[in-house]
Design a protein around this motif. Sequence first.
Motif: not given
Lengths: 128, 150
Positions: B31-32, B97-103
């Motif tokens: 997705r990136f 549900h979804r963890e795409e972010r780079d926290t």
Amino acid sequence: MNENTDIVKTEGRAVEQSRQLPTMTPVVDIYENDNEILLFADMPGVTKENLSVNIDNGKLSVLGIRRLETAGSASWEEFGDVEYLRNFSVPQTIDVAKVNAELKDGVLKLHLPKSEAAKPKQIEIKAE
Amino acid sequence: MWTTVSDLDRMFGSMDLLRSRMNRMLLDYDRFYGRGGGWAVTATEPLTNLYDAGDSLEVKAEVPGMAREDVNIKVQGNYLEISGTRKSDTPEGYKAHREERDTETSFTRSFTLPSEEINTEKVSASLKNGILTITLPKTEAAKPKQVTIN
């Protein structure tokens, strides 16, 4: 960044396409608990005025436009003006009237509360 | 002669097709995609821009989710270092549900600026909507001069 995907020369084409903003998919985190669905989206550079969140018939659409204020000539440019767009399906049980959105430090935080009917209920067992 | 050129064109045309198909494949896979030319790998360092406005240089960086106190800027001569820590904003008691972010990450990025003459005393920075802007004024000697004709 090079957005050009044409290797073939473009002279032959009749009409030149006007420049449009490249569209990007923002990265998101989605969480859920008994009361709500919580969505985070990274959209650096998007202002409140240029962000819209629409929910229509079970479809959630997040659209943000970033326009950088720049001065001078670019020596290098790894990011630029962009349109962040992402669509989601949301369950009909979301209470659309109570949805609220916050934008802080380029991160959108969207609370999607569930309607009362959709929340889990504890059934009390009556003693005789 | 002209047939050769059109053959070449056709060959490049099929290369275009192949490339766009590959890109579409990557679109589904990662997705990136969209950050760069389609072959980009996810960046863990923030993306930056550098502008030269004559009197000063301006560096911009994408730092979503970071507040003023999370970012550090160091300047020494024409060396610039930006570092930062992103605090996790994962809510408690939620199912992911979804963890795409780079926290919950940190980064350091350093540059050698193209101008030797930076007035380090007057460097200023601002952070707005997840975009960091650093303004680095040049010293008097390095500024462009207006030349009058006698």
